[in-house]
Every structure is written in structure tokens, then in C-alpha cells.
Design a protein around this motif. Structure first.
Motif, PDB file in Angstrom:
ATOM      1  N   VAL A  66      48.397  25.137  51.908  1.00 41.67           N
ATOM      2  CA  VAL A  66      47.388  24.681  50.968  1.00 41.67           C
ATOM      3  C   VAL A  66      46.064  25.053  51.626  1.00 41.67           C
ATOM      4  CG1 VAL A  66      46.381  22.725  49.750  1.00 41.67           C
ATOM      5  CG2 VAL A  66      48.858  22.803  50.167  1.00 41.67           C
ATOM      6  N   ARG A  67      45.351  25.987  51.000  1.00 40.52           N
ATOM      7  CA  ARG A  67      44.122  26.532  51.584  1.00 40.52           C
ATOM      8  C   ARG A  67      42.932  26.214  50.689  1.00 40.52           C
ATOM      9  NH1 ARG A  67      46.420  32.701  52.511  1.00 40.52           N
ATOM     10  NH2 ARG A  67      48.251  32.119  53.725  1.00 40.52           N
ATOM     11  N   VAL A  68      41.782  25.967  51.324  1.00 39.39           N
ATOM     12  CA  VAL A  68      40.530  25.843  50.571  1.00 39.39           C
ATOM     13  C   VAL A  68      39.618  26.972  51.001  1.00 39.39           C
ATOM     14  CG1 VAL A  68      40.674  23.359  50.163  1.00 39.39           C
ATOM     15  CG2 VAL A  68      39.513  24.200  52.219  1.00 39.39           C
ATOM     16  N   ALA A  69      38.782  27.412  50.064  1.00 36.56           N
ATOM     17  CA  ALA A  69      37.860  28.508  50.359  1.00 36.56           C
ATOM     18  C   ALA A  69      36.603  28.347  49.522  1.00 36.56           C
ATOM     19  CB  ALA A  69      38.505  29.854  50.061  1.00 36.56           C
ATOM     20  N   LYS A  70      35.527  28.864  50.086  1.00 31.85           N
ATOM     21  CA  LYS A  70      34.276  29.018  49.343  1.00 31.85           C
ATOM     22  C   LYS A  70      34.216  30.489  48.940  1.00 31.85           C
ATOM     23  CE  LYS A  70      31.840  25.499  51.972  1.00 31.85           C
ATOM     24  NZ  LYS A  70      30.737  25.224  52.897  1.00 31.85           N
ATOM     25  N   VAL A  71      33.853  30.737  47.700  1.00 32.71           N
ATOM     26  CA  VAL A  71      33.829  32.110  47.210  1.00 32.71           C
ATOM     27  C   VAL A  71      32.542  32.367  46.440  1.00 32.71           C
ATOM     28  CG1 VAL A  71      36.350  32.206  47.100  1.00 32.71           C
ATOM     29  CG2 VAL A  71      35.067  31.551  45.069  1.00 32.71           C
ATOM     30  N   GLU A  72      32.070  33.586  46.517  1.00 31.56           N
ATOM     31  CA  GLU A  72      30.927  34.030  45.719  1.00 31.56           C
ATOM     32  C   GLU A  72      30.930  35.546  45.727  1.00 31.56           C
ATOM     33  OE1 GLU A  72      26.114  33.378  45.213  1.00 31.56           O
ATOM     34  OE2 GLU A  72      27.194  32.246  46.725  1.00 31.56           O
ATOM     35  N   GLY A  73      30.582  36.141  44.597  1.00 32.69           N
ATOM     36  CA  GLY A  73      30.653  37.593  44.479  1.00 32.69           C
ATOM     37  C   GLY A  73      32.074  38.002  44.140  1.00 32.69           C
ATOM     38  N   GLU A  74      32.472  39.181  44.605  1.00 34.61           N
ATOM     39  CA  GLU A  74      33.781  39.727  44.248  1.00 34.61           C
ATOM     40  C   GLU A  74      34.716  39.837  45.443  1.00 34.61           C
ATOM     41  OE1 GLU A  74      33.239  43.437  42.212  1.00 34.61           O
ATOM     42  OE2 GLU A  74      32.387  42.450  40.447  1.00 34.61           O
ATOM     43  N   HIS A  75      35.983  39.614  45.187  1.00 32.22           N
ATOM     44  CA  HIS A  75      37.048  39.844  46.163  1.00 32.22           C
ATOM     45  C   HIS A  75      37.456  41.310  45.996  1.00 32.22           C
ATOM     46  CE1 HIS A  75      40.969  39.068  48.218  1.00 32.22           C
ATOM     47  NE2 HIS A  75      40.258  38.127  48.838  1.00 32.22           N
ATOM     48  N   VAL A  76      38.709  41.649  46.151  1.00 35.77           N
ATOM     49  CA  VAL A  76      39.194  43.019  45.949  1.00 35.77           C
ATOM     50  C   VAL A  76      40.389  42.991  44.997  1.00 35.77           C
ATOM     51  CG1 VAL A  76      38.448  43.874  48.210  1.00 35.77           C
ATOM     52  CG2 VAL A  76      40.741  42.923  47.965  1.00 35.77           C
ATOM     53  N   TRP A  77      40.607  44.126  44.313  1.00 32.60           N
ATOM     54  CA  TRP A  77      41.845  44.264  43.550  1.00 32.60           C
ATOM     55  C   TRP A  77      42.989  44.265  44.541  1.00 32.60           C
ATOM     56  CZ3 TRP A  77      42.573  43.678  38.567  1.00 32.60           C
ATOM     57  CH2 TRP A  77      41.501  43.903  37.683  1.00 32.60           C
ATOM     58  N   HIS A  78      43.986  43.414  44.287  1.00 35.86           N
ATOM     59  CA  HIS A  78      45.139  43.362  45.176  1.00 35.86           C
ATOM     60  C   HIS A  78      46.342  42.800  44.424  1.00 35.86           C
ATOM     61  CE1 HIS A  78      43.501  39.276  45.533  1.00 35.86           C
ATOM     62  NE2 HIS A  78      44.687  38.877  45.964  1.00 35.86           N
ATOM     63  N   VAL A  79      47.506  42.898  45.058  1.00 37.24           N
ATOM     64  CA  VAL A  79      48.740  42.397  44.458  1.00 37.24           C
ATOM     65  C   VAL A  79      49.617  41.767  45.539  1.00 37.24           C
ATOM     66  CG1 VAL A  79      49.936  44.631  44.620  1.00 37.24           C
ATOM     67  CG2 VAL A  79      50.658  42.969  42.913  1.00 37.24           C
ATOM     68  N   HIS A  80      50.244  40.666  45.184  1.00 37.24           N
ATOM     69  CA  HIS A  80      51.254  40.034  46.034  1.00 37.24           C
ATOM     70  C   HIS A  80      52.606  40.388  45.411  1.00 37.24           C
ATOM     71  CE1 HIS A  80      48.167  37.618  48.066  1.00 37.24           C
ATOM     72  NE2 HIS A  80      47.635  37.474  46.866  1.00 37.24           N
ATOM     73  N   ASP A  81      53.359  41.244  46.086  1.00 37.87           N
ATOM     74  CA  ASP A  81      54.611  41.758  45.520  1.00 37.87           C
ATOM     75  C   ASP A  81      55.705  40.697  45.398  1.00 37.87           C
ATOM     76  OD1 ASP A  81      53.782  44.438  45.147  1.00 37.87           O
ATOM     77  OD2 ASP A  81      54.172  44.882  47.269  1.00 37.87           O
ATOM     78  N   HIS A  82      55.686  39.695  46.297  1.00 36.22           N
ATOM     79  CA  HIS A  82      56.829  38.785  46.380  1.00 36.22           C
ATOM     80  C   HIS A  82      56.512  37.325  46.122  1.00 36.22           C
ATOM     81  CE1 HIS A  82      58.962  42.237  47.902  1.00 36.22           C
ATOM     82  NE2 HIS A  82      58.011  42.399  48.801  1.00 36.22           N
ATOM     83  N   THR A  83      55.281  37.011  45.730  1.00 35.79           N
ATOM     84  CA  THR A  83      54.949  35.606  45.506  1.00 35.79           C
ATOM     85  C   THR A  83      53.893  35.434  44.426  1.00 35.79           C
ATOM     86  OG1 THR A  83      54.288  33.526  46.561  1.00 35.79           O
ATOM     87  CG2 THR A  83      53.164  35.515  47.316  1.00 35.79           C
ATOM     88  N   ASP A  84      53.999  34.341  43.688  1.00 36.12           N
ATOM     89  CA  ASP A  84      52.935  33.939  42.780  1.00 36.12           C
ATOM     90  C   ASP A  84      51.780  33.404  43.628  1.00 36.12           C
ATOM     91  OD1 ASP A  84      54.810  34.375  40.732  1.00 36.12           O
ATOM     92  OD2 ASP A  84      55.324  32.254  40.581  1.00 36.12           O
ATOM     93  N   GLU A  85      50.594  33.291  43.012  1.00 38.54           N
ATOM     94  CA  GLU A  85      49.436  32.723  43.709  1.00 38.54           C
ATOM     95  C   GLU A  85      48.783  31.692  42.786  1.00 38.54           C
ATOM     96  OE1 GLU A  85      45.695  34.238  46.429  1.00 38.54           O
ATOM     97  OE2 GLU A  85      46.459  35.576  44.878  1.00 38.54           O
TER      98      GLU A  85
END
Length: 129
Positions: free
Chosen positions: A32-51
Motif C-alpha cells: 500500500v503506497r502513497v505518493a504526491k503527483v503533479e505533471g505527467e508520469h510515463v506511458w507504461h504497462v504492468h503485464d502481470h498485475t492490475d493497478e
């Protein structure tokens, strides 16, 4: 990891880095992770897990590339959304947000496949709180 209650607002106040999640607890084999975000992340994919995403404060957009085309979901404070495994996605937040993410321990923030990672995105499996 301690088995004491964790105040998420205090956990978020303990760091300033953007796109750099902190692990607040574990549930079985999941972080269980918390994060502060602003702006853009990157296009990515998790092949084996939901998020799983929960917006604690602010607003988060998640662009998705699905079989029938691209779309963007917008999550307001208190909203949840699960990106299905194998779905290319790109989180962003023009005005900033605080989020909680639930995913298997060891999952990279930039997934299994991703575009070039810019300096403002921390490619990590999460940091200790």
C-alpha cells in the motif's frame, strides 16, 4: 513494518518528492503506497498485475490505451479506479494530487514496459516511509 495505525496525512507530510511512492503498509504480498503527483508520469504497462488507484486529495487523470482506442478517466478526491493488467496507461495531474496505490510488492512504478523515464519520475518499487 509496524502494526500501528498510520495517519495517511502524516505519511504524506513526511516527504516532498513527486512521483516517488512511499510504502505505508503491506497486505499479504501487496504494498500500500502513497505518493504526491503533479505533471505527467510515463506511458507504461504492468503485464502481470492490475493497478489500483485511490485519490486522497486533488484530481488524477489516467490516460488509457485500450483495444477500442484511447480514453482518459478523471478521478476526483475519494475516487478509485483499477487499471487492468496489460493496459498501457499514463497517470497525470495538472494541479497536483495525493494518491494511494495498491499493487504487488516489488512492482516497478514504470511497469514492465515503458517509454523513456524522465528525471522527475522515480522508477522504483517504493521507498520505506
Amino acid at each position: 513494518m509496524s502494526n500501528d495505525p498510520i495517519a495517511l496525512n502524516q505519511a504524506l507530510a513526511s516527504f516532498d518528492a513527486l512521483w516517488s511512492p512511499r510504502i505505508v503498509t503491506r497486505v499479504n504480498d501487496y504494498d500500500v503506497r502513497v505518493a504526491k503527483v503533479e505533471g505527467e508520469h510515463v506511458w507504461h504497462v504492468h503485464d502481470h498485475t492490475d493497478e489500483f488507484f485511490l485519490v486522497l486529495d486533488g484530481e488524477l487523470d489516467i490516460a488509457l490505451r485500450e483495444a477500442d482506442g484511447e480514453r482518459t478517466v478523471t478521478l476526483a478526491t475519494g475516487s478509485v479506479f483499477t487499471v487492468p493488467r496489460g493496459t498501457e496507461h499514463k497517470p497525470s495531474s495538472p494541479s497536483g494530487a495525493s494518491i494511494l496505490v495498491f499493487e504487488p510488492t516489488g512492482t516497478l512504478t514504470v511497469g514492465d514496459r515503458h517509454e523513456e523515464v524522465p528525471a522527475h519520475v522515480d522508477a522504483t518499487t517504493g521507498h520505506a516511509l
